[in-house]
Design a protein around this motif. Structure first.
Motif, PDB file in Angstrom:
ATOM      1  N   GLU A 214      11.860   6.236  -5.535  1.00 15.40           N
ATOM      2  CA  GLU A 214      12.235   5.001  -6.232  1.00 15.40           C
ATOM      3  C   GLU A 214      11.472   4.959  -7.557  1.00 15.40           C
ATOM      4  O   GLU A 214      10.306   5.310  -7.612  1.00 15.40           O
TER       5      GLU A 214
ATOM      6  N   ILE B  24       8.041  -4.890  -3.973  1.00 18.73           N
ATOM      7  CA  ILE B  24       9.094  -4.053  -3.371  1.00 18.73           C
ATOM      8  C   ILE B  24      10.178  -5.007  -2.881  1.00 18.73           C
ATOM      9  O   ILE B  24       9.888  -5.915  -2.088  1.00 18.73           O
TER      10      ILE B  24
ATOM     11  N   SER C 209      15.044  -1.456  -2.558  1.00 22.21           N
ATOM     12  CA  SER C 209      14.927  -0.551  -1.411  1.00 22.21           C
ATOM     13  C   SER C 209      16.307  -0.104  -0.946  1.00 22.21           C
ATOM     14  O   SER C 209      16.526   1.076  -0.646  1.00 22.21           O
TER      15      SER C 209
ATOM     16  N   HIS D  36       6.531   5.697   4.228  1.00 21.64           N
ATOM     17  CA  HIS D  36       5.972   4.357   3.971  1.00 21.64           C
ATOM     18  C   HIS D  36       4.558   4.255   4.543  1.00 21.64           C
ATOM     19  O   HIS D  36       4.049   5.215   5.137  1.00 21.64           O
TER      20      HIS D  36
ATOM     21  N   ASP E  39       5.830  -2.292   2.173  1.00 18.47           N
ATOM     22  CA  ASP E  39       6.334  -1.089   2.825  1.00 18.47           C
ATOM     23  C   ASP E  39       7.102  -1.448   4.098  1.00 18.47           C
ATOM     24  O   ASP E  39       8.064  -0.767   4.468  1.00 18.47           O
TER      25      ASP E  39
ATOM     26  N   PHE F 257      10.480  -2.251   2.963  1.00 19.56           N
ATOM     27  CA  PHE F 257      11.169  -0.988   2.623  1.00 19.56           C
ATOM     28  C   PHE F 257      11.701  -0.323   3.898  1.00 19.56           C
ATOM     29  O   PHE F 257      12.854   0.110   3.962  1.00 19.56           O
TER      30      PHE F 257
ATOM     31  N   PRO G 198       9.081   4.994  -1.692  1.00 19.24           N
ATOM     32  CA  PRO G 198       8.766   4.078  -2.800  1.00 19.24           C
ATOM     33  C   PRO G 198       8.047   4.851  -3.910  1.00 19.24           C
ATOM     34  O   PRO G 198       7.581   5.982  -3.705  1.00 19.24           O
TER      35      PRO G 198
END
Ligand code: NAD
Length: 359
Positions: A118, A161, A166, A189, A198, A201, A242
């Motif tokens: 990401e 995030i 995500s 994560h 996370d 995510f 991420p």
């Protein structure tokens, strides 16, 4: 029909690498209308702007760019062209295939995995408060009001995030898997510690996975992943991460395939995609016709596949792999001894790839 592509040579060794790549791409038989545009330090020195608006407008128009590396001088106050491109075009997915080609010195022969990082959120979102400033003090106050304690002499970086961010990166990983014959996506994560970022995510990744039942899905905690990646890499196929973990694991992957010289990549958004090598402009070799064009050529391979020229992409990748496997007409960094006089230059490496394509 010829493909419109923005061609950004870059600076340092960028123009030599880009020229080698352009010739190899054309030798596949695919036709291109190159729109040559400038970016980087030479452009900055000429006009005072390293990233002219025409370059951005061109990528917006063609929707596909291939770019040589560009220098970002430390402490110059000029923003990285790559960061600007990513931001302006919302190139939210950073694609980094990691494949170990035969003939490259690596402890991981046969390694073949893909990293999807990401590109817009997380600790790299640029929301930072410098220690000692009124802004940092204010943040510390707000955090105290919310019931948590931060030492008064702290600097603060924020880690946002989102569900939106995500969802689209995990979707991109599944789409990539589907279109490139991959069978598994692993979401990476640290949700056991950072439950609200996370953890989010991971939750979103699980939901996206239900939309793609034909692709296997699993998750790994990032520290465990690093451990397993260097001990049992064959268990992994497509990794989605991420921003921060993606950055670190991408370099781990590049190291595992023999170095940055073999790490091609792309920054992809919904509106446009820009293909470029992972390495920088290697300015000490500028104009010397010495550096290895493999990473930018591989980025060209991913570009061909992205624009639907899958067969040409496969043929170009095979030709590059053959030149590396034979190990004769390769650049100094691919020789056992970096001073080996039989090493060829950037242009001659391209000639060898073009010759292979014709076989
Ligand atoms: P670099 O990747 O340019 O060089 C690191 C080392 O790898 C050097 O020893 C270099 O000579 C060697 N190297 C790099 N590419 C090579 C190739 N194709 N063949 C053989 N050897 C190669 O990294 P750096 O020195 O940290 O950065 C130089 C400049 O590039 C900086 O201004 C940095 O900001 C910029 N940069 C640009 C990009 C980009 O445009 N995408 C990416 C990274 C760094």
């Amino acid at each position: 029909m010829a493909h419109d592509v923005t061609f950004i040579p870059g600076d340092g060794t960028g123009p030599e690498l880009a020229e080698a790549t352009r010739r190899a791409l054309e030798a596949t038989g695919v036709e291109f209308n190159w729109d040559v545009q400038q970016a980087g330090i030479d452009e900055f020195e000429r006009t005072g702007n390293p990233f002219p608006p025409e370059t951005l407008a061109s990528v917006r128009r063609t929707k596909v760019g291939i770019k040589g590396p560009t220098t970002t001088p430390v402490g110059s106050g000029f923003r990285s062209v790559n960061v600007q491109l990513r931001k302006e075009l919302d190139l939210y997915a950073c694609l980094r295939p990691c494949k170990a080609y035969e003939g490259v010195r690596t402890r991981y022969p046969g390694l073949d995995l893909v990293i999807m990082r990401e590109n817009t959120e997380d600790l790299y979102a640029g929301i930072e408060y410098e220690q000692g400033t009124a802004e940092a003090a204010r943040m510390i106050e707000v955090i105290a009001e919310l019931g948590s304690k931060v030492r008064p002499d702290s600097g603060i970086s924020i880690k946002p995030i989102s569900i939106f961010g995500s969802d689209r990166i995990v979707e991109a990983a599944f789409e990539y898997a589907k279109h490139n014959g991959r069978h598994k996506v692993t979401a990476v994560h640290k949700a056991n510690i950072m439950k609200f970022t996370d953890g989010l995510f991971l939750d979103v990744a699980r939901q996206v996975a239900t939309r793609h039942p034909e692709i296997e899905f699993e998750d790994r905690i990032v520290d465990n992943l690093c451990n397993q990646l260097v001990s049992r890499p064959e268990e992994y196929d497509v990794l989605v991460l991420p921003n921060l973990y993606g950055d670190i694991v991408s370099d781990l992957g590049a190291g595992m395939i023999g170095g940055l010289g073999f790490a091609g990549g792309a920054n992809i958004g919904d509106e446009a995609a820009v293909f470029e090598a992972t390495h920088g402009s290697a300015p000490k070799y500028k104009g010397l016709n010495r550096v290895n064009p493999t990473a930018l050529m591989l980025s060209g391979v991913y570009m061909l596949r992205h624009i639907g020229e899958v067969d040409a992409g496969d043929r170009l990748e095979h030709a590059i792999a053959e030149v590396i496997r034979k190990g004769e007409k390769v650049t100094f960094d691919l020789k056992k001894d970096r001073n080996d006089p039989s090493a060829v230059g950037t242009a001659e490496f391209a000639d060898a790839v073009i010759e292979e394509l014709g076989r």
